[in-house]
Design a protein around this motif. Structure first.
Motif: not given
Length: 875
Positions: A794-803
């Protein structure tokens, strides 16, 4: 299975490939077959002495003894510098002098016979004890060639989930500090837990240790994915492969910091394939379509193409069949020429020759005309243009052992096509008869056909062999490139590079800014668009310029630039909170670069500094003293640009954002760059080259992100079509919606695991709430591990789509889940202390404050352009 069993299995594979096995205990100072005087000296001295005598029978004994002494005492305490010095002795011979017939003669003593592997001694030794200043250590396996410890393997128990390859890496780091002497002679380091195996250089960090996925250079993972160690042993440590690798695929770069680099499997086999093709195509008796066609090597951007080219040049220069060839390296832009020349210049140890760079067309002719042999010459393709009074380019050399290496060979630079050119003749004075000047004839146009640069190259070097290296596939319609270079001889595509960990995935996010503007607000346009129109026929360039200028007026309008700047600042700061790094912005013109810079520093004044050594934002572009006043503060001398390049590549330097028009978009490698903002129409290989600026591997970087402010989705779709038509696997970009889908899926799993525990007040909850959630997870079967694994994804995915707005909406819940994961890790006393990088990533996720602008709307509605179907990118 135990670590000892894995060790024995690895030794059996080594024996099968040509090594002789010895046990370290047997040859120890107190062993039954003692060969060592002590545990300090890592070299098997008597075996090395014997090899020197065997391989150099004509060298006097006193000179042989001197060579041995030089190897045993490398003369420098710095480990990497000593390793570099030893590597030079290994591959180039040990320089010695001796007296013969009353004269002092210079010669070289060879430590290895590279031509015939059978003349060398290959040993695989386990339990080889080594003593340092304070510690005694015993690496798992050390491989010796003629008594020299060239390869070290560190193995971990395949059955122990806590003993992975990274534990092996840390073990090697410890060895380097505690028993440094053995590493002076090391060429390759191998780490493995049986199923996984990686190899790296003495200076490599963990992420630079790479797989070796082939044995024959054709089949990938031929023994299966869980037999990486055996594949590596048979694919590169086998004597024949190893000797070739040591000689041509290990290089040192010293650009202020000394770095050792070793080639990956794709680079090794691409060069070997290319050498065979070049030798065959360069033979004087070759006729027909093969003559002069060395082939095309397509290695996706970020996979080390420049290093591959350097290794190829080194290899072809020492190929006996080529009889000391001359290498001509061709690029199509000055900055690319300089960058590639820099890579070659740093690799002088490998090339054994100082490359030279051509400054003018006259200089090109002087450096290549009548050159008898040898040399590495760099030139831009434009220097092969004929002079004003020449219809054809003159012959420079008709030798058959000239190899032309072209970087990024595409038809605009290497075409054969002829175009009709018309020009006025040079003015001539009218004749004078009987003292009376006669009236001159009126000027008239002369017409001639001018051929493409490929023909000029052929005219200059008619018997040369041409090899192309490209990071993007050659267009299926591009017949000219095939006419010059031939077909693909090696392909390393995006999917393979990503699987290998050589690159990271590139994600795409559309943020099309509004363009509804008044005519009187349009910015002054830049009319210098020739290179931007380079892919068009000359007759179409006038129309193209006018279209480009009209679009540039809209794109560069002050309200739009202000809107883009505001969104960019918010977006970049959000990215930084979840994944620290740097970003590049691509603008349409130099004026727009400056306007955007001014808008950005209005919003963030502290980013600006007049000093090139200070400040968080800079513009990097070409220019001269005659440029407009607004441009001049951003036009830097060459040395200042080099310093800016170093600053930008340094992850710890405060320079975080650069604005460019076209500089640094090809051949520029800055691994810490994680975001590319595109506000310039781009297409084809130019677009593919640009987006690859963000695909480099760097620390905890999960992927690169391309942010679209102009509407490049259709062009990416076209690039994908061309890419797959060339049999490339993978796709240029992945939509950020895919990252969001993974985040949403993992978050749902975590919510499911917390079912039955009320954490609805997580935004204001205290430590007690975290503790309750952690205890709930511990009560589930394998709860801690399952929760940690899903939270990490989840954390890795968030770093890619946090915007994205969707991610913004669940930001606080993600932070809560991360906090639970951290607490669970603390509760497990057997859990090892996490690295600083992991802790920093977790903290950034917890404190992330995502602020996303609402002013992102459709650019196409405003200008009446066709709207792209972005969904196609996900197919």
């Amino acid at each position: 299975m135990t670590e000892d069993q894995l060790e024995q299995e690895a030794l059996s594979w080594l024996v099968e490939t040509g090594y002789r096995y010895l046990c370290g205990y047997d040859i120890a100072p107190d062993g039954k077959d003692a060969e060592r005087a002590d545990y300090v000296q890592p070299v098997l001295i008597e075996r090395l002495r014997s090899a020197i005598a065997r391989l150099n029978p004509l060298i006097p004994l006193v000179a042989q003894a001197d060579a041995l002494k030089q190897v045993l005492d490398l003369g420098t305490p710095a480990l990497l510098a000593a390793n570099r010095h030893f590597h030079g002795l290994l591959v180039n011979g040990v320089p010695v002098q001796y007296q013969k017939d009353g004269e002092t003669r210079g010669d070289f003593v060879w430590l290895i016979d590279f031509a015939e592997a059978s003349k060398n001694e290959f040993l695989a030794i386990n339990q080889y004890t080594l003593k340092g200043a304070k510690h005694t250590r015993r690496p798992d396996i050390v491989l010796f060639v003629n008594g020299l410890p060239l390869v070290l393997l560190e193995l971990k128990n395949p059955a122990d989930e806590n003993a992975d390859i990274y534990k092996a890496f840390e073990q090697i780091q410890t060895y380097k500090a505690q028993i440094p002497d053995v590493f002076q002679y090391n060429e390759i380091l191998v780490i493995s837990d049986g199923s996984e195996a990686r190899m790296g250089s003495l200076s490599a960090n963990a992420e630079r240790y790479m797989q070796w996925r082939t044995i024959d250079g054709v089949s990938l993972d031929p023994l299966g994915q869980f037999n990486e160690l055996e594949t590596l042993i048979r694919g590169i440590l086998a004597p024949e492969y190893l000797l070739d690798y040591l000689r041509f695929f290990v290089l040192f770069e010293d650009d202020g910091t000394l770095i050792k680099k070793i080639a990956g499997y794709h680079q090794f086999h691409a060069v070997r394939s290319a050498i065979g093709q070049v030798v065959a195509a360069s033979r004087p008796d070759v006729i027909g379509g093969r003559k002069g066609k060395g082939g095309v090597v397509w290695h996706t951007q970020g996979s080390g193409k420049s290093i591959t080219m350097t290794c190829f040049a080194a290899r072809v220069m020492r190929e006996a069949a080529m009889e000391n060839p001359t290498i001509v390296v061709i690029t199509d832009r000055n900055d690319l020429d300089g960058q590639l020349f820099g890579v070659f210049s740093l690799a002088q140890d490998l090339l054994r020759e100082q490359p030279v760079q051509v400054s003018t067309r006259q200089d090109l002719r002087a450096k290549l005309s009548n050159r008898p042999s040898g040399g590495i010459v760099f030139a831009t393709i434009q220097k092969f243009a004929p002079g004003e009074d020449e219809d054809v380019f003159p012959l420079l050399s008709d030798r058959h052992n000239i190899v032309v290496i072209a970087d990024e060979a595409h038809r605009t630079q290497y075409g054969f096509e002829a175009k009709l050119k018309q020009r006025l003749p040079k003015p001539t004075q009218a004749p004078i008869l009987a003292g009376v000047a006669q009236e001159a004839s009126p000027p008239y146009l002369t017409s001639s056909y001018q051929v493409g640069y490929a023909q000029h190259l052929r005219d200059a070097l008619p018997n040369a062999t041409f090899v192309a290296f490209t990071g993007t596939p050659v267009s299926s319609e591009d017949r000219d490139t095939r006419s010059v270079f031939g077909e693909y001889i090696h392909i390393y595509d995006m999917q393979q590079a990503k699987e290998d960990g050589a690159t990271v995935a590139i994600y795409y996010e559309s943020r099309l800014a509004k363009l509804s503007l008044k005519v009187d607000e349009m910015a002054q346009i830049d009319d210098d668009v020739d290179e931007l129109a380079e892919d068009e026929e000359e007759s179409e360039q006038g129309k193209l310029k006018s279209k480009w200028a009209a679009l540039e007026r809209i794109v560069g309008a002050e309200p739009r630039i202000a809107s883009v700047a505001a969104d960019l600042v918010n977006h970049f700061e959000t990215r930084q909170q979840s994944q620290s790094g740097k970003a590049m912005v691509v603008a349409m013109s130099r004026e727009i670069c400056v306007h955007l810079y001014k808008e950005l520093i209005k919003l963030r004044p502290d980013w600006h500094n007049d000093d090139p050594e200070l400040g968080a934002i800079k513009i990097v572009m070409t220019g001269s003293a005659s440029d407009k006043a607004m441009l001049r503060p951003h036009i830097y001398p060459k040395q200042v640009k080099k310093r800016l390049e170093k600053r930008f590549k340094d992850p710890n330097d405060p320079l975080q954002l650069v604005i460019v028009r076209d500089m640094w978009l090809t051949g520029f490698d800055a691994p810490c760059v994680h975001t590319l903002y595109i506000d310039k129409p781009m297409k084809g290989h130019n677009l593919m080259q640009a987006i690859a600026r963000v695909n480099r591997v760097f620390h905890d970087k999960q992927g690169g992100l391309v942010v679209d402010y102009i509407g490049i989705a259709n062009e990416l779709k076209a690039a994908l079509k061309e890419y797959t038509a060339s049999n490339g696997k993978g796709k240029p970009t992945v939509d950020t919606s895919e990252a969001w889908a993974i985040l949403e899926e993992r978050l749902d799993v975590l919510r499911g695991m917390l079912h039955g525990f009320d954490y609805s007040n997580f935004e204001t909850g205290t430590h007690k709430l975290l503790a309750g959630a952690a205890n709930h997870i511990l009560g589930l079967p394998d709860g801690k591990k399952r929760f940690a694994d899903n939270a990490l994804q989840m954390s890795k995915a968030f770093s890619l789509c946090c915007t994205l707005d969707e991610a913004k909406a669940v930001r606080e819940e993600i932070a809560f889940m991360q906090a639970v994961k951290v607490l669970l890790a603390k509760r497990d006393i057997s859990d090892k202390k996490r690295s600083d990088d992991e802790k920093e990533l977790a903290i950034r996720q917890i404190i992330a404050q995502a602020v996303v602008s609402d002013e992102v709307v459709d650019i196409f509605d405003a200008v009446g352009l066709e709207k792209p179907n972005i969904g196609l990118l996900g197919r």
